[in-house]
Design an enzyme around this catalytic site. Sequence first.
Site, PDB file in Angstrom:
ATOM      1  N   ASP A   1       0.895  -1.217  -0.185  1.00 40.43           N
ATOM      2  CA  ASP A   1      -0.169  -0.044   0.033  1.00 40.43           C
ATOM      3  C   ASP A   1       0.787   1.191  -0.176  1.00 40.43           C
ATOM      4  O   ASP A   1       1.955   1.040   0.016  1.00 40.43           O
ATOM      5  CB  ASP A   1      -0.774  -0.123   1.236  1.00 40.43           C
ATOM      6  CG  ASP A   1      -0.133  -0.030   2.614  1.00 40.43           C
ATOM      7  OD1 ASP A   1       0.514   0.790   2.828  1.00 40.43           O
ATOM      8  OD2 ASP A   1       0.112  -1.317   3.131  1.00 40.43           O
TER       9      ASP A   1
ATOM     10  N   ASP B   1       0.920   3.622   2.528  1.00 47.46           N
ATOM     11  CA  ASP B   1       0.620   3.876   3.697  1.00 47.46           C
ATOM     12  C   ASP B   1      -0.400   4.883   3.638  1.00 47.46           C
ATOM     13  O   ASP B   1      -1.493   4.407   3.295  1.00 47.46           O
ATOM     14  CB  ASP B   1       1.924   4.980   3.989  1.00 47.46           C
ATOM     15  CG  ASP B   1       2.285   4.945   5.691  1.00 47.46           C
ATOM     16  OD1 ASP B   1       1.702   4.169   6.388  1.00 47.46           O
ATOM     17  OD2 ASP B   1       2.820   6.040   6.106  1.00 47.46           O
TER      18      ASP B   1
END
Length: 297
Positions: free
Chosen positions: A216, A218
């Site tokens: 991802d 973050d």
Amino acid sequence: MSDPRRYEAEVGIIGGSGIYELDALTDVRRVRVSTPYGDPSGELVLGELSGTRVAFVPRHGARHHILPSRIPARANIHALKSLGVRQILGISAVGSLREDYAPGDLVVPDQIVDRTRADRGATFFDQDVVVHVAFAEPYCGRLRQLLIEAAGRATMATVHDSGTYCCMEGPQFSTRAESEMHRRLGFDLIGMTAVPEAKLAREAELCYAALCLVTDYDCWFDGHEDVTAQAVVDVMRRNSEAAKATLTTLLAKKSVDPECACQNVLASSINTPLEGLPDRAVERYALLLGKYLPASA
Ligand SMILES: [Zn+2]
């Protein structure tokens, strides 16, 4: 003194989120190992992968029940060394702090920034002996190159050959302000487990490199969903296949080098004279310092 190692495996694999077993292992045997530093994250799985004897330990436990701050990293690495392991490949899920390191990409980091706060047991040498190992290059450069090449050959994923891994305490993910701060400081990846694993591998004189799987962005990237545990798990499932393919390719060739500088790092790192150590220290450090202890010890 006699060598306390058991020589059942030469490569250790520490699996992170999404990698709780290696289904490609053959000749599988599970062993319980106890250490002077307590019990490892779970049973160690011994087996063969691509013709190499390996020992696998799931970092968070087989049921993912051990949070990052409580991972028994010292016991995991001591247990692997006691089985004869000479090098460790750490697999872990990370968040990306830069746009070009996208979810699904693989990163072989070259630097670490330690922003942990809890006492994670960051050294083996916590009494009677003082050891300062060099850590300017926290990963084994030789093993990093092998990992980069194997990942490139084994997967269709984009492989990044460097990156600075910022290790935060967790278990909560970052705030947006923290994420922005880490980006401005020039960090590339955010995770919760590189420390103290890399430090302990160095102290145990084991070659160590990490394969980081980007799950991802973050929470800094506008337009992308804020990170949730479920989103991380979904991408992790795809990433774990890439990691397993990389390991299978890497281990098909001989990857262990007993002459690598990592294997003798303590020769110039021990500040305390080893003559006259108390018996408790000789016992506690038998595996780690055995080859340096006076013959009479
Ligand atoms: Zn090395």
